[in-house]
Enzyme design. Structure first.
Site, short mmCIF file in Angstrom:
data_model
loop_
_atom_site.label_atom_id
_atom_site.label_comp_id
_atom_site.label_asym_id
_atom_site.label_seq_id
_atom_site.Cartn_x
_atom_site.Cartn_y
_atom_site.Cartn_z
N THR A 159 0.30 -1.23 -0.15
CA THR A 159 -0.38 -0.07 0.11
C THR A 159 0.84 1.24 0.09
O THR A 159 2.40 1.71 0.90
CB THR A 159 -0.92 0.22 1.50
OG1 THR A 159 0.20 0.15 2.22
CG2 THR A 159 -1.64 -0.98 1.76
N HIS A 160 0.50 2.23 -0.94
CA HIS A 160 1.48 3.33 -0.33
C HIS A 160 2.63 3.24 -1.43
O HIS A 160 3.84 3.55 -1.24
CB HIS A 160 1.25 3.91 0.83
CG HIS A 160 0.31 4.52 1.88
ND1 HIS A 160 -0.56 5.37 1.52
CD2 HIS A 160 -0.24 3.77 2.12
CE1 HIS A 160 -1.11 5.88 1.74
NE2 HIS A 160 -1.65 4.33 2.67
N ASN A 212 14.44 -2.10 -22.33
CA ASN A 212 13.53 -1.35 -22.24
C ASN A 212 12.14 -2.49 -21.84
O ASN A 212 11.53 -2.79 -22.97
CB ASN A 212 13.35 0.02 -22.72
CG ASN A 212 14.46 0.51 -22.51
OD1 ASN A 212 15.26 0.80 -21.33
ND2 ASN A 212 15.33 1.39 -23.50
N LYS A 222 20.74 -1.62 -22.28
CA LYS A 222 19.71 -1.24 -21.53
C LYS A 222 18.91 -2.02 -22.58
O LYS A 222 19.12 -2.96 -23.38
CB LYS A 222 19.35 -0.18 -22.54
CG LYS A 222 19.90 1.43 -21.52
CD LYS A 222 18.89 1.36 -19.71
CE LYS A 222 17.62 1.65 -19.86
NZ LYS A 222 17.27 2.67 -20.30
N SER A 241 18.98 0.69 -26.31
CA SER A 241 18.35 1.72 -26.28
C SER A 241 19.47 1.84 -27.57
O SER A 241 20.61 1.15 -28.00
CB SER A 241 19.53 2.16 -25.10
OG SER A 241 19.83 3.52 -25.21
N GLU A 251 5.27 0.16 -20.90
CA GLU A 251 5.50 1.19 -21.22
C GLU A 251 4.04 1.98 -22.00
O GLU A 251 3.34 2.62 -22.13
CB GLU A 251 6.24 2.22 -21.74
CG GLU A 251 7.26 2.02 -20.20
CD GLU A 251 9.31 2.50 -21.16
OE1 GLU A 251 9.41 3.47 -20.36
OE2 GLU A 251 9.68 1.51 -21.45
N TYR A 310 -30.44 14.74 -35.52
CA TYR A 310 -28.77 14.29 -36.76
C TYR A 310 -28.27 16.17 -36.31
O TYR A 310 -28.34 17.20 -37.29
CB TYR A 310 -28.73 14.42 -37.97
CG TYR A 310 -27.85 13.93 -38.40
CD1 TYR A 310 -26.76 13.74 -37.83
CD2 TYR A 310 -26.69 14.73 -39.16
CE1 TYR A 310 -24.61 13.37 -38.28
CE2 TYR A 310 -25.92 14.95 -39.58
CZ TYR A 310 -24.81 13.83 -39.67
OH TYR A 310 -23.30 13.64 -39.38
N LYS A 318 -16.52 8.91 -35.71
CA LYS A 318 -15.92 8.13 -36.00
C LYS A 318 -14.10 7.64 -35.48
O LYS A 318 -14.17 6.75 -35.27
CB LYS A 318 -15.21 8.56 -37.61
CG LYS A 318 -17.03 8.94 -38.46
CD LYS A 318 -17.76 7.43 -38.76
CE LYS A 318 -19.68 7.97 -39.08
NZ LYS A 318 -20.11 9.15 -38.44
N1 ARG Z 1 -20.66 10.78 -42.78
C1 ARG Z 1 -22.16 11.74 -41.54
C2 ARG Z 1 -21.38 11.38 -40.41
O1 ARG Z 1 -20.82 10.40 -39.95
C3 ARG Z 1 -23.08 10.89 -42.29
C4 ARG Z 1 -24.64 11.19 -42.22
C5 ARG Z 1 -24.59 12.23 -42.22
N2 ARG Z 1 -25.92 12.92 -43.02
C6 ARG Z 1 -26.06 13.95 -43.29
N3 ARG Z 1 -27.69 14.77 -42.95
N4 ARG Z 1 -25.16 15.37 -43.52
O2 ARG Z 1 -22.02 11.50 -39.75
#
Ligand code: ARG
Length: 481
Positions: free
Chosen positions: A177-178, A307, A305, A299, A312, A339, A347
């Protein structure tokens, strides 16, 4: 649905028209001017969302089948669309498909190619659908697969850890601990702590899967559609156990993305803690383990060394996953329904998180079994110092002394030892009795490290039989045997 109703769809054929080096947009009808190049480059996502291609096609196939079944499009058109989509799938698989940046995203790239391939029928695929429900679907299908894969990789690592725990069931080490030596424990017990963390991670991903596994298709742009779609049928085809209840929520919801990033962040917390211990233990200061040569680097200047780059980097990569969580939380925060294009920014964080989590789990799972544990060094560290002080206090408790008083007494004994350069095991019975008259000859037993471990027989404790029982219980729970 008759031919007349679907006539207007022929207009969207224009998507396939290539105009002087650029592609006509599906929305061109409304626009007086061509899109600027800089705008196309700025808004395009196909360089990264092409990764969704398989799911985009899978979703489109289900959608087309539904349109055909519901007679929203003719059977012939449906067959043409399905044929076209399957051809495109093959082309992408073979690396023959040309993705075009001007066509913005994966959805429009595939649709464009479909129309090019099968003509007017291809323009009917997007009936009763918007890219808003389409992209939500693709992300859900993608994450569903990836979560299942991540859960598999977690389980693989768990198996490695259980194997190591069993192998080192008799190896004693200091528990900390610690980062100060605290009490002796079994290495197996220490390792099983990570098994628990990973089990909670797996549970979290499994929970998240429930919320991922909801069909958004049929929500169209935001309000649903006036065409007689059969959402249940599509859910069946795409193996979704649930259908979104509110079309506005369906196209604006990215909670499942955040949940995934959050579960991933927690997993990376755990992997980075394990990594940190491997780094510490492999240092000369600890000398508890030796990492396999094949998983280390040297290294460029210091010839001696070796590593611990793998742990890491895992420790470091936790940072980027946390960053992705914060990025998507911030993108979603304060967004009005429904939307918004901001949501395209989910993404890259998702893709990078998936890659980071999977590679971290894989490499750790491969490296761990090759670690050499220095049993002697670990045990020596556990023998040292006053790791059994709590056991001595418990000994006094068993002789009827209130714990607080026992704690104080042992504290004074430890101070006496430090001042006289002795360990607890060096003390004569007479010396002990100067501090407490209840101490008798049998005290020496409780000062043995092995005995200390054996005593920790409470459920979940480090006593060997408890650790073995924990392994057995876990194996049973996971149906590993
Ligand atoms: N490439 C867009 C996204 O990933 C797809 C949806 C686009 N929709 C729109 N109304 N422009 O969100």
């Amino acid at each position: 649905m008759g031919k007349k109703d679907s006539l207007h769809l022929e207009d969207s054929m224009s998507i396939s028209v290539r105009t002087a080096g650029s592609f006509k947009k599906p929305w061109a009808g409304r626009f007086g001017k061509k899109t600027e190049k800089i705008v196309e480059a700025f808004t395009s996502s196909v360089s990264f969302d092409r990764r969704l291609w398989r799911y985009d096609i899978e979703g489109s196939i289900a959608h087309a089948k539904m349109l055909g079944k519901q007679k929203i499009i003719s059977k012939e058109d449906m067959e043409l669309i399905l044929k076209g989509l399957r051809e495109i799938r093959e082309e992408i698989e073979k690396g023959k498909f040309k993705f075009i940046e001007e066509l913005e995203d994966i959805h429009m790239n595939i649709e464009h190619e479909l129309i090019k391939k099968v003509g007017p029928a291809g323009g009917k695929l997007h009936t009763a659908r918007s890219r808003n429900d389409q992209v939500a679907l693709d992300m859900r299908l993608f994450l569903r697969d990836e979560i299942n894969e991540i859960m598999r990789l977690i389980e693989d690592l768990q198996k490695v850890i259980v194997g190591l725990a069993e192998k080192h069931i008799d190896t004693i080490m200091p528990g900390y601990t610690h980062l100060q030596r605290a009490q002796p424990v079994l290495l197996g017990h220490h390792l099983l702590a990570y098994l628990e963390m990973l089990e909670r991670d797996r549970e979290r991903f499994n929970e998240c899967l429930k919320r991922v596994n909801v069909l958004p298709l049929g929500s169209a742009a935001l309000s649903g559609t006036g065409l007689p779609v059969d959402r249940k049928y599509m859910a069946g085809l795409l193996k979704f156990p649930a259908i979104s209840r509110n079309s506005m929520d369906a196209v604006s919801d990215r909670d499942f993305v955040i949940e995934f990033l959050s579960a991933s962040s927690m997993l990376m917390v755990h992997l980075s803690r394990l990594s940190e211990e491997l780094i510490l233990w492999s240092s000369a200061e600890f000398g508890f383990i030796e990492l396999p040569d094949s998983y280390c680097t040297g290294s460029s200047i210091m010839p001696q060394k070796k590593n611990p780059d793998i742990p890491e980097l895992i420790r470091g990569k936790a940072g980027r996953v946390f960053g992705h969580l914060i990025a998507v939380l911030t993108v979603l925060k304060g967004l009005p329904l429904t939307y918004n294009r901001d949501m395209q920014e989910d993404k890259e964080p998702i893709f990078d998180t998936v890659d980071t989590v999977k590679s971290s789990l894989s490499v750790l799972g491969k490296m761990m079994p090759l670690i050499r544990f220095n049993k002697e060094a670990m045990e020596k560290a556990a023998q040292d110092g006053f790791l059994v002080a709590t056991d001595l206090a418990e000994y006094l408790v068993e002789k009827g002394i209130p714990f607080r008083e026992a704690h104080e007494t042992v504290g004074r004994i430890v101070r006496y030892c430090i001042e006289n350069n002795k360990t607890l095991r060096d003390l004569e019975l007479m010396e002990f009795r100067r501090f407490s008259k209840v101490i008798e000859k049998d005290v020496s037993k409780c000062l043995m490290v092995k005995e200390s471990i054996k005593r920790k027989n409470s459920y979940g404790g480090t006593a060997k039989n408890r650790v073995l029982a924990a392994i057995k219980e876990f194996r049973k729970m996971k149906c590993w045997e």
